[in-house]
Design a protein around this motif. Structure first.
Motif, PDB file in Angstrom:
ATOM      1  N   ARG A  70       0.555  -1.431  -0.061  1.00 40.54           N
ATOM      2  CA  ARG A  70      -0.017   0.506  -0.101  1.00 40.54           C
ATOM      3  C   ARG A  70       1.307   1.306  -0.020  1.00 40.54           C
ATOM      4  NH1 ARG A  70      -5.177   0.790   2.470  1.00 40.54           N
ATOM      5  NH2 ARG A  70      -6.015   2.759   2.217  1.00 40.54           N
ATOM      6  N   SER A  74       0.864   3.445  -3.014  1.00 41.96           N
ATOM      7  CA  SER A  74       0.625   5.040  -2.449  1.00 41.96           C
ATOM      8  C   SER A  74       1.818   6.107  -3.011  1.00 41.96           C
ATOM      9  CB  SER A  74       0.042   5.098  -1.004  1.00 41.96           C
ATOM     10  OG  SER A  74      -0.178   6.425  -0.447  1.00 41.96           O
ATOM     11  N   ASN A  78       0.372   9.387  -6.088  1.00 38.75           N
ATOM     12  CA  ASN A  78       0.846  10.324  -5.539  1.00 38.75           C
ATOM     13  C   ASN A  78       1.390  11.009  -6.933  1.00 38.75           C
ATOM     14  OD1 ASN A  78      -0.793  10.966  -3.517  1.00 38.75           O
ATOM     15  ND2 ASN A  78      -0.212   9.631  -2.079  1.00 38.75           N
TER      16      ASN A  78
END
Length: 121
Positions: A70, A74, A78
């Motif tokens: 994760r 992530s 981003n």
């Protein structure tokens, strides 16, 4: 720091297995299986990048990820939003929903996720 495609494939195996010996890693690959030396080289590079580590048991090493799946994705999502969508999550969402041919059911599920997030803010 990021992973190459080959390293990312190997990380996917480690994330799924959580801990694995070399034979388990190679077994998880589809045919044609990569050479043990190839996997060993990838693991060494990934260890140098602080993505994986191992515990030594005699002559065998049990490898495990140091970075959570994760967290890794992530950071990349981003970065994608920043680099390709002018740091606009709205532009990203617009592109994502238009270009991925989501069904009405999937769009409704996304809408629910967004509405739930709005309620918690």
């Amino acid at each position: 720091m990021s992973l190459t495609n080959a390293e990312e494939t190997l990380m996917q195996i480690l994330w799924k297995k959580e801990r694995a010996f070399m034979k388990d890693i190679i077994e998880a690959y589809p045919e044609p299986k990569p050479a043990t030396t190839t996997i060993a080289t990838l693991l060494k590079r990934m260890q140098d990048k602080d993505f994986v580590d191992y515990i030594q048991y005699g002559r065998s090493r049990e490898y495990f990820p140091l970075v959570a799946k994760r967290d890794y994705f992530s950071k990349h999502v981003n970065g994608l939003i920043k680099n390709f969508f002018n740091n606009s999550a709205t532009q990203f969402a617009s592109f994502f929903t238009e270009e991925t041919n989501l069904s009405k059911k999937e769009l409704e599920a996304l809408k629910k996720i967004i509405n739930d997030q709005i309620k918690t803010k």
